[in-house]
Design an enzyme around this catalytic site. Structure first.
Site, PDB file in Angstrom:
ATOM      1  N   ALA A  78       0.817  -1.211   0.000  1.00  0.00           N
ATOM      2  CA  ALA A  78       0.000   0.000   0.000  1.00  0.00           C
ATOM      3  C   ALA A  78       0.853   1.264   0.000  1.00  0.00           C
ATOM      4  O   ALA A  78       0.427   2.301  -0.519  1.00  0.00           O
ATOM      5  CB  ALA A  78      -0.940  -0.007   1.203  1.00  0.00           C
ATOM      6  N   THR A  79       2.053   1.208   0.586  1.00  0.00           N
ATOM      7  CA  THR A  79       2.917   2.395   0.594  1.00  0.00           C
ATOM      8  C   THR A  79       3.307   2.781  -0.822  1.00  0.00           C
ATOM      9  O   THR A  79       3.196   3.952  -1.214  1.00  0.00           O
ATOM     10  CB  THR A  79       4.171   2.146   1.444  1.00  0.00           C
ATOM     11  OG1 THR A  79       3.784   1.974   2.812  1.00  0.00           O
ATOM     12  CG2 THR A  79       5.142   3.311   1.342  1.00  0.00           C
ATOM     13  N   ASN A 158      -5.141   3.364  11.165  1.00  0.00           N
ATOM     14  CA  ASN A 158      -4.390   2.182  11.567  1.00  0.00           C
ATOM     15  C   ASN A 158      -4.111   2.136  13.063  1.00  0.00           C
ATOM     16  O   ASN A 158      -3.815   1.073  13.605  1.00  0.00           O
ATOM     17  CB  ASN A 158      -3.065   2.112  10.802  1.00  0.00           C
ATOM     18  CG  ASN A 158      -2.273   3.408  10.904  1.00  0.00           C
ATOM     19  OD1 ASN A 158      -2.716   4.440  10.385  1.00  0.00           O
ATOM     20  ND2 ASN A 158      -1.134   3.363  11.561  1.00  0.00           N
ATOM     21  N   SER A 205      -3.196  -3.337   0.533  1.00  0.00           N
ATOM     22  CA  SER A 205      -2.060  -4.060   1.106  1.00  0.00           C
ATOM     23  C   SER A 205      -2.381  -5.538   1.217  1.00  0.00           C
ATOM     24  O   SER A 205      -3.492  -5.917   1.599  1.00  0.00           O
ATOM     25  CB  SER A 205      -1.735  -3.501   2.491  1.00  0.00           C
ATOM     26  OG  SER A 205      -0.723  -4.257   3.125  1.00  0.00           O
ATOM     27  N   GLY A 206      -1.397  -6.395   0.903  1.00  0.00           N
ATOM     28  CA  GLY A 206      -1.600  -7.831   1.018  1.00  0.00           C
ATOM     29  C   GLY A 206      -1.461  -8.353   2.427  1.00  0.00           C
ATOM     30  O   GLY A 206      -2.243  -9.188   2.881  1.00  0.00           O
ATOM     31  N   THR A 246       9.947  -7.023 -12.861  1.00  0.00           N
ATOM     32  CA  THR A 246       9.386  -8.372 -12.990  1.00  0.00           C
ATOM     33  C   THR A 246       8.259  -8.569 -12.002  1.00  0.00           C
ATOM     34  O   THR A 246       8.406  -8.301 -10.801  1.00  0.00           O
ATOM     35  CB  THR A 246      10.475  -9.428 -12.739  1.00  0.00           C
ATOM     36  OG1 THR A 246      11.530  -9.225 -13.685  1.00  0.00           O
ATOM     37  CG2 THR A 246       9.921 -10.831 -12.876  1.00  0.00           C
ATOM     38  N   CYS A 331       4.946   0.932  11.144  1.00  0.00           N
ATOM     39  CA  CYS A 331       5.785   1.523  10.100  1.00  0.00           C
ATOM     40  C   CYS A 331       6.633   2.675  10.607  1.00  0.00           C
ATOM     41  O   CYS A 331       7.617   3.047   9.983  1.00  0.00           O
ATOM     42  CB  CYS A 331       4.909   2.008   8.949  1.00  0.00           C
ATOM     43  SG  CYS A 331       3.950   0.689   8.178  1.00  0.00           S
TER      44      CYS A 331
END
Length: 380
Positions: A78-79, A158, A205-206, A246, A331
């Site tokens: 997400a960053t 958050n 974000s994952g 990639t 973070c």
């Protein structure tokens, strides 16, 4: 049910990161170990198969947000997605629009690129929250001017879990400016809000939804009259020229599957998290705790609380054998700076210094609330 720690310490820092879902991990491992080809290698069948995995993941992320696959750009998280949205929009800006509206409680992933543009001459209006950590849609809309290029408002904070009125903001915006939403904490949880078509740019974000770290996405809707974004990195032209490099097929596929699982299981997950939250409020409420974000719409898996007279650092040290919690954003935790979110909410210094964040998952065993309460009593 699990505590994810491998010992007797309960992991209660899911807002910082989640474990990888076993079903997701199985897919990721297979694509790392067996079907490992480069999705850009179109000259052989293994490369074509890898490209199909990427396409499938793109479709799954798009479906979750009622977007088209062509509007999904995979990133490292997400960053990066927020940087691409904000800086990419500014790079594409050819007119006189040099004003940005945001909030005083944004994550550093958003505040950082906006501050960089401010240093380059952009004017920024930061809307303050109320004492519960919620911003007013009317205040955000009132800050928009004729020269406003971007409005950027996080979906949920958050630190406090306070959910912001992004639908009301989107509903009140004109055709311009562009509207960006940082959905790191809400993608896979509050997707219905994010499907609103006037939300132009969404950061995903994952590792907040049980996918691997190192993968995320920017959803960039392509509505008529909305400012485009330009690349901020250059290279091989992958991801429609917006994010070269990639494509990490295993991570992207993991994000796609995690998105689908969150969509299918979201209601049950939310209900379980709400039960855990109720138990936490019952167990900790009698200790005189100050709960941030209560009284408004709040994510069910995040609790921000301070106990009078107890410093957060001392409490976290005392909890080391009981529970893994935090005192703010992972973070920026290395900087040990006071929470800008709580400062913007007008929280007094003693409460600010004493605030911890507790966050959980739908599949954790019942957290040791009474043990946590015992530690608080010991320090009181």
């Amino acid at each position: 049910m699990a505590n994810y720690s491998g010992n007797d310490v309960a992991y209660l820092d899911f807002a910082a990161t989640t474990p990888v879902d076993e079903r997701v991990a199985e897919l990721v491992l297979r694509l790392m170990r067996d079907d490992f080809a480069n999705a850009g290698s179109r000259t052989h069948e293994m490369g074509v198969h890898a490209a199909r995995e990427v396409s499938k993941a793109r479709e799954l992320v798009a479906r979750a947000l009622a977007a088209s696959p062509e509007e999904v750009v995979f990133t490292s998280g997400a960053t990066e997605a927020s940087n691409l949205a904000i800086l990419g929009l500014a790079r594409a800006n050819k007119g006189a629009a040099r004003h940005i509206v945001t909030t005083a409680i944004e994550h550093s992933a958003v505040e950082g690129p906006i501050a960089a543009l401010e240093r380059d001459g952009y004017e920024v209006t930061r809307v303050a929250p109320d004492r519960r950590g919620h911003v007013s849609a009317d205040d955000v809309l009132a800050a928009v001017r004729e020269d406003t290029l971007l409005v950027s408002v996080m979906h949920a904070n958050n630190e406090t879990g306070a959910v912001q009125p992004i639908v009301a903001i989107a509903d009140g915006l004109r055709a311009e400016p562009a509207f960006h939403v940082d959905a790191a904490q809400t993608f896979g949880r509050l997707n219905e809000d994010l499907r609103y078509p006037r939300i132009d740019l969404i950061s995903v974000s994952g590792h907040k939804i049980y996918a691997p770290k190192g993968v995320g996405a920017l959803v960039a809707r392509r509505g008529d009259g909305r400012p485009p974004i330009a690349p901020i990195m250059f290279g091989g032209g992958q991801e429609r020229g917006l994010r070269p490099g990639t494509v990490p097929v295993p991570l992207v596929a993991g994000l796609g599957l995690a998105s689908a699982l969150a969509e299918a299981e979201g209601a049950a997950r939310g209900e379980r998290c709400a039960v855990i939250r109720s138990d936490a409020l019952d167990a900790l409420g009698s200790l005189g705790g100050v709960f941030h974000g209560e009284g408004g719409r709040t994510l069910p898996h995040i609790l921000s609380v301070a106990f009078p007279g107890i410093d957060s650092e001392a409490l976290m040290v005392a909890l080391r054998g009981v529970a893994a919690v935090s005192n703010g954003s992972a973070c920026t935790s290395a900087s040990y700076k006071p929470s800008h979110v709580l400062e913007a909410m007008g929280v007094d210094d003693e409460v600010l210094r004493g605030t911890i964040r507790i966050s959980w998952s739908h599949d954790v065993a019942d957290p040791p609330w009474h043990d946590i309460a015992g530690v608080v009593r010991m320090l009181s």
